[in-house]
Design an enzyme around this catalytic site. Structure first.
Site, PDB file in Angstrom:
ATOM      1  N   LYS A 186       0.856  -1.187   0.000  1.00 42.13           N
ATOM      2  CA  LYS A 186       0.000   0.000   0.000  1.00 42.13           C
ATOM      3  C   LYS A 186       0.886   1.229   0.000  1.00 42.13           C
ATOM      4  CE  LYS A 186      -3.535   2.385   2.630  1.00 42.13           C
ATOM      5  NZ  LYS A 186      -4.449   2.340   3.788  1.00 42.13           N
ATOM      6  N   LYS A 240      -2.111  -1.394  -3.877  1.00 36.68           N
ATOM      7  CA  LYS A 240      -2.995  -0.240  -3.790  1.00 36.68           C
ATOM      8  C   LYS A 240      -2.200   1.048  -3.840  1.00 36.68           C
ATOM      9  CE  LYS A 240      -5.947   1.930  -0.420  1.00 36.68           C
ATOM     10  NZ  LYS A 240      -6.455   1.908   0.914  1.00 36.68           N
TER      11      LYS A 240
HETATM   12  C1  PBG Z   1      -7.008   3.136   5.495  1.00 34.93           C
HETATM   13  C2  PBG Z   1      -7.532   3.040   4.113  1.00 34.93           C
HETATM   14  C3  PBG Z   1      -7.453   4.027   3.140  1.00 34.93           C
HETATM   15  C4  PBG Z   1      -8.063   3.510   1.995  1.00 34.93           C
HETATM   16  C5  PBG Z   1      -8.524   2.238   2.318  1.00 34.93           C
HETATM   17  N1  PBG Z   1      -8.154   1.953   3.634  1.00 34.93           N
HETATM   18  C6  PBG Z   1      -6.959   5.401   3.176  1.00 34.93           C
HETATM   19  C7  PBG Z   1      -5.683   5.812   3.688  1.00 34.93           C
HETATM   20  O1  PBG Z   1      -4.735   5.044   3.845  1.00 34.93           O
HETATM   21  O2  PBG Z   1      -5.584   7.008   3.949  1.00 34.93           O
HETATM   22  C8  PBG Z   1      -8.189   4.235   0.708  1.00 34.93           C
HETATM   23  C9  PBG Z   1      -9.195   3.749  -0.259  1.00 34.93           C
HETATM   24  C10 PBG Z   1      -9.520   4.687  -1.343  1.00 34.93           C
HETATM   25  O3  PBG Z   1      -8.890   5.748  -1.532  1.00 34.93           O
HETATM   26  O4  PBG Z   1     -10.455   4.357  -2.074  1.00 34.93           O
HETATM   27  N2  PBG Z   1      -7.775   2.488   6.421  1.00 34.93           N
END
Ligand code: PBG
Length: 324
Positions: free
Chosen positions: A195, A248
């Protein structure tokens, strides 16, 4: 001189031929629809930067889940918007918490849908970080116990798969240990393994009310410039027993999706995140692009890059379009 005997255009002459030789076949089977659950009843509030996506109470979530099921999709992933936030995200652990109640409501409705839950602290902490704060830093090991308890409470409520998205080191092992110790050895872990620290999460932070109140997430989410490190993160999560790994965001990281697919023999997911969705929606609303065509091209591209599963806010629309 003979005319070239190779004529690739022979197989592009009509749709029947193109269908026959198509390499990537996109179906609704691998699409997962993300949903935002809030407290209350009869609440359904559209997220400004994500047209078509709503913050909604459990009763409304169940209604939309019926639609999701009828469209032929097989899974949703839930994010929670709790009533109260504190430094340690305590409300994420309650048996009667916002996500736990929504899972139970979906279960009660007897739908044929897999329920996946996002496991993280950022939606539940008042500072908006994905871990607890220790000496001005985001603590790692102190966060693990809370994440494991949160995953356990989701499993108790009836989740099929838990999906840790915090990027703390060792969370998959911590969650696996906690689940197994409580006889939830059959609950799978979908790890947000690679991520990245991305600008594409902007609209999500409005939807989930989870923007960090100070600093940023660079000390735990990955540097966008790193690819080899992603393979290391995936390898570590698999060693810790992740069942599915995810990359991601999706679009700026298709090279990572491809490398992960080639290197590891487990299901690979990709998250087509909020900013990627918002850009398509905004351009489509302005009439600058053909939404259906662009969405199916994007999802085909992510699938072609090697993603078996795709988390996407376009899932319902795509399922509709793919049915025709
Ligand atoms: C954190 C989380 C995020 C997303 C999914 N889980 C955001 C972040 O890390 O700030 C992002 C998903 C998206 O942008 O669609 N729990």
């Amino acid at each position: 001189m003979t005319f070239p005997i190779h004529r690739p255009r022979r197989l592009r002459r009509n749709e029947a031929l193109r269908r026959l030789v198509r390499e990537t076949r996109l179906t609704a089977d691998g699409l997962i629809y993300p949903m935002f659950v809030c407290t209350g009843t009869k609440v359904r509030k559209e997220v400004g930067s994500m047209p078509g996506v709503h913050q909604q109470s459990a009763d409304q979530i169940v209604e939309e889940c019926r639609e999701v099921e009828s469209l032929g999709l097989s899974a949703v992933i839930l994010f929670g918007l709790p009533e109260s936030k504190d430094p340690r995200g305590q409300s994420s652990l309650h048996a009667q918490g916002v996500v736990q109640r929504a899972i139970e409501a979906i279960r009660k409705a007897n739908l044929n849908l897999l329920v996946i839950t996002d496991v993280c602290l950022c939606e539940y902490t008042d500072h908006g970080h994905c871990g607890v704060i220790e000496n001005g830093e985001i603590g790692n090991d102190a966060t693990l116990e809370i994440l494991a308890e949160q995953a356990l409470s989701h499993a108790r409520a009836g989740a099929d798969i838990v999906a840790p998205s915090d990027m703390m080191d060792g969370r998959v092992a911590a969650i696996r240990g906690k689940l197994d110790a409580n006889k939830f050895e059959n609950i799978a872990i979908l790890a947000y393994a690679a991520k990245y620290c991305s600008g594409f999460y902007g609209p999500f932070r409005e939807a989930a009310q989870s923007a960090p109140q100070f600093g940023d997430r660079r000390s735990y989410q990955m540097d966008p410039a790193n690819a080899r490190e992603a393979l290391k993160e995936v390898a570590l999560d698999l060693e810790e027993s992740a069942d599915i790994v995810m990359v991601k965001p999706a679009l700026p990281y298709l090279d990572i999706v491809r490398q992960v697919r080639d290197k590891f023999d487990v299901p690979v997911g990709a998250y087509n995140v909020s900013g990627e969705y918002a850009m398509v929606k905004a351009a489509a609303q302005k009439g600058w692009i053909d939404e259906q065509r662009v969405v199916l091209e994007i999802l085909t591209g992510i699938h072609r890059a090697g993603a078996d599963l795709i988390l996407t806010y376009h899932a319902k629309d795509a399922a509709r379009w793919l049915k025709k």
